[in-house]
Design an enzyme around this catalytic site. Structure first.
Site, mmCIF file in Angstrom:
data_model
loop_
_atom_site.group_PDB
_atom_site.id
_atom_site.type_symbol
_atom_site.label_atom_id
_atom_site.label_comp_id
_atom_site.label_asym_id
_atom_site.label_seq_id
_atom_site.Cartn_x
_atom_site.Cartn_y
_atom_site.Cartn_z
ATOM 1 N N SER A 16 46.304 49.388 30.519
ATOM 2 C CA SER A 16 45.175 48.615 29.987
ATOM 3 C C SER A 16 44.001 49.667 29.397
ATOM 4 O O SER A 16 43.893 50.733 29.837
ATOM 5 C CB SER A 16 44.408 47.814 31.114
ATOM 6 O OG SER A 16 44.295 48.488 32.221
ATOM 7 N N GLY A 17 43.148 49.070 28.398
ATOM 8 C CA GLY A 17 42.339 50.063 28.048
ATOM 9 C C GLY A 17 40.967 49.100 27.810
ATOM 10 O O GLY A 17 40.859 47.897 28.348
ATOM 11 N N GLU A 26 45.326 45.103 26.955
ATOM 12 C CA GLU A 26 46.427 45.339 27.846
ATOM 13 C C GLU A 26 47.911 45.337 27.484
ATOM 14 O O GLU A 26 48.203 44.938 26.456
ATOM 15 C CB GLU A 26 46.344 44.358 28.975
ATOM 16 C CG GLU A 26 47.211 44.662 30.140
ATOM 17 C CD GLU A 26 46.948 43.304 31.326
ATOM 18 O OE1 GLU A 26 47.159 43.604 32.507
ATOM 19 O OE2 GLU A 26 46.181 42.462 31.010
ATOM 20 N N LYS A 29 51.352 44.623 23.237
ATOM 21 C CA LYS A 29 49.873 44.934 23.360
ATOM 22 C C LYS A 29 49.013 43.773 23.050
ATOM 23 O O LYS A 29 49.341 43.230 21.812
ATOM 24 C CB LYS A 29 49.325 46.321 22.496
ATOM 25 C CG LYS A 29 47.710 46.270 22.565
ATOM 26 C CD LYS A 29 47.435 47.523 21.863
ATOM 27 C CE LYS A 29 47.775 48.871 22.771
ATOM 28 N NZ LYS A 29 46.838 50.057 22.255
ATOM 29 N N ASP A 45 41.059 57.378 16.001
ATOM 30 C CA ASP A 45 41.047 57.636 17.345
ATOM 31 C C ASP A 45 42.055 58.351 18.047
ATOM 32 O O ASP A 45 42.692 57.851 18.916
ATOM 33 C CB ASP A 45 41.194 55.757 17.892
ATOM 34 C CG ASP A 45 40.737 55.517 19.323
ATOM 35 O OD1 ASP A 45 39.651 56.581 19.741
ATOM 36 O OD2 ASP A 45 41.164 54.760 20.107
#
Length: 660
Positions: free
Chosen positions: A17-18, A22, A38, A136
């Site tokens: 998870s971020g 998740e 995701k 990112d």
């Protein structure tokens, strides 16, 4: 309870998870492939704009095809607690990300780190050529799988994050990204391919030192350092480096991390080329350029919006240039010795003085990105929009503006031969006058022959299609088929043998097996009539003739009557052969009359099949020569050709004498 998305993806346990999503282990039930799903956090999915950007960027990421990019197979939305939540179906990667590896195992040697970052840069280059900026790049988005392969994740997702107007800016996703944020992104300016190069430089820095280039108490503090401060050369944290090796790693890292995009590697491919040299402990182009040009004293740019001018900056010591034997290669898998503390010198004191000055005048940490955007920069020129122009016109326009032009070609299904597909850096990028601009010119469509995948399983067909450079359309049709087993391909569009562009989509129709038919009830019917009822439905009769009292040819039983079976299924049918009769009562008949009674009942055996056994003594003279016993008994089933056993009475005087 099992949760299945789109009637296809069965979710398993959460595997990560971020800040904004998740990730679940999952299985593609249609082709039996292990995948990862995701899903966007439900609180973020409420933002319609963000959800739409997430979907659009996921589709863009799905267009990428590179061995070092985690493949995106499918996208969609699923209802969770009344909220439409976007999801992405991705390749499942078994392994660890670089963030965990560095935390748990420590930093890599420069050559090892370069070996890891080479495929990362190749993946970024492939993405940039497709017009997608990662935005990112960080250790948590780079996986090392269990076989040592490198996989880059989350292509295109960060664009949705940057463009969002929602409260997303407060999430941990942004906080984690700040350590790898390019100066232009920190200033609020558009990111381009060189922003990813900067982030890749930050990742390389962390791989060789075990720490990010800048750290602070808040994302803003870190972003400020990216804009205003120079990182400590990574060699300061690495033990046992020769001067040449130190210069080599510093040159590659700090070139990638140059404050101005025009001073960095202009493409990820350029950075990969230097990483190839660094991985072999050979002198990189960046290091060679550093040695060959005269040293220039460093200067610190003081923000212009301060009401009171700070003290003049103290110039840092110029970097030394040295010539020494190349460092001995480091064994693969080894890690460097414990890092030593950096030697800050006068440059660190200068930065400290500026920070103290800012604190004295009350600015503290309350700067804004608008403030950072006013930092001075060198004279630049914007790349004009020349995409779609003929090659000669585009070259003339760029040369008129003073740029150096490099040409490359590649096939394109959409852009006509001889026209510009893209530029590197991208159109609109601001670069120094005289810098190099690479033009990618279309060589026309690249065509491939469409493979024949009919009769293959879906998994086999997928491998064939992707191996030919084509893409499987995820909208797979299903139809009944009497000719193809369930799960195999019936049809494909376009048809096999034709030519199409690389990357074109192939639509498949997959068999669900034969159609179902209802088995009719045929018990009691003559087989001559019932047979057509079975075969006309595409069913296959499996006939057994059995002994029965029923008339010859009459159906005794049939399997599956009244149920539905796939066309082509076998139906087992039992049919009477008419060979059984009921044994007549032969009691007290003589042999001739017994034979007549048997013949009248349908017995077809020869007369000799009426077997006489031992006589039965009797005192009744009238029963002499008559039947007193028979087998089978009267009324019992008797095969028409079977033996009948009898015993006749015989008069015996002794039978009249009672026993004493």
């Amino acid at each position: 309870m099992t949760f299945v998305i789109a009637d296809r993806y069965e979710l398993g346990a959460s595997i990560g998870s971020g800040g904004m999503s998740e990730v679940f282990a999952a299985t593609d039930l249609l082709i039996g492939r292990e995948v990862a799903v995701k899903m966007l956090r439900t609180d973020l999915a409420k933002d319609v704009n963000f959800r739409e950007r997430f979907r659009r960027e996921a589709q863009n990421a799905g267009k990428l095809s590179h061995p070092s990019i985690v493949a995106v197979f499918d996208t969609g939305e699923v209802d969770r607690d009344g909220i439409s939540v976007p999801y992405i179906v991705m390749e499942r990667v078994h392994g660890r990300d670089l963030r965990d590896i560095v935390r748990e195992d420590g930093p890599y040697s420069p050559s090892q780190a370069a070996t890891i970052m080479i495929p990362v840069c190749h993946a970024l280059q492939s993405s940039h050529e497709a017009g997608i900026i990662h935005r990112d790049v960080k250790p948590a988005n780079i996986m090392i799988n269990n076989t040592g392969g490198v996989k880059v994740m989350d292509f295109g997702i960060a664009r949705a994050l940057d463009d969002s107007t929602s409260a997303m800016t407060q999430t941990a996703a942004v906080i984690g990204t700040a350590q790898y944020l390019s100066p232009e992104q920190a200033r609020g300016k558009p990111a381009d391919a060189r922003s990813d190069v900067y982030a890749a430089g930050c990742v390389l820095y962390e791989l060789v030192t075990g720490r990010p280039p800048f750290e602070g108490e808040s994302p803003f503090a870190v972003a400020y350092q990216h804009v205003q401060e120079e990182p400590t050369p990574p060699s300061e944290y690495i033990s046992d480096l020769s001067p040449t090796a130190a210069l080599n790693v510093d040159a590659v890292v700090l070139t990638a991390m140059a404050k101005h995009p025009a001073d960095r590697y202009q493409t990820a491919a350029e950075m990969a080329a230097d990483l190839e040299l660094l991985s072999r402990n050979a002198v990189s182009r960046a290091a060679r350029a550093h040695v060959e040009k005269p040293d220039e004293p460093e200067t610190v740019v003081v923000p212009q919006r301060l009401s009171t001018p700070p003290p003049p900056p103290t110039p840092a010591m110029p970097a030394a240039t040295v010539a020494a034997p190349a460092a001995a290669p480091t064994a693969v898998g080894s890690r460097p010795a414990a890092a030593r503390q950096p030697k800050r010198g006068s440059r660190a004191l200068t930065v400290l003085a500026i920070v103290l000055t800012l604190g004295v005048i009350g600015v503290g940490g309350a700067f804004t990105y608008d403030f950072l955007s006013n930092s001075s920069s060198a004279s630049t020129q914007q790349i004009p929009n020349i995409v779609g122009l003929p090659e000669n016109e585009a070259v003339l326009e760029l040369e008129r503006l003073g740029f150096t032009v490099v040409l490359t070609t590649e096939p394109s299904p959409d852009v006509a031969e001889g026209l510009v597909i893209r530029t590197s850096p991208n159109v609109g990028s601001e670069i120094r006058e005289g810098a190099t601009v690479t033009l990618t010119i279309s060589s026309g469509r690249e065509v491939v022959t469409i493979p024949d995948v009919t009769g293959l399983t879906l998994a086999e067909a997928t491998r064939e299609i992707e191996g030919a450079g084509l893409v499987l359309d995820q909208s797979i049709r299903e139809e009944n088929s009497d000719d193809y087993p369930a799960g195999t391909v019936i049809q494909q569009n376009p048809r096999a043998g034709g030519e199409t562009s690389v990357g074109a989509s192939i639509t498949l129709t997959v068999s669900t097996g034969p159609s179902l038919v209802r088995v009719p009830v045929i018990t009691g019917m003559q087989w001559s009539q019932a047979e057509s009822n079975i075969t006309s439905l595409g069913l296959v009769p499996d006939i057994y003739y059995v002994d029965s009292l029923l008339p010859e040819g009459q159906v005794i039983s049939a399997s599956g009557q009244g149920t539905e079976l796939p066309r082509g299924s076998t139906v087992t049918v039992e049919i009477s052969n008419g060979m059984l009769i009921e044994a007549p009562d032969l009691a007290r008949l003589d042999v001739d009359n017994a034979l007549k009674a048997l013949r009248d009942a349908g017995w077809t055996a020869p007369d000799t099949s009426l077997i006489e056994g031992a006589p039965i003594p009797t005192g009744a003279l009238v029963d002499q020569g008559r039947i007193g016993f028979q087998d089978p008994s009267p009324g019992q089933p008797l095969r028409k050709d079977a033996v009948v056993n009898i015993r006749l009475y015989r008069f015996d005087l002794t039978a009249l004498v009672p026993e004493p």
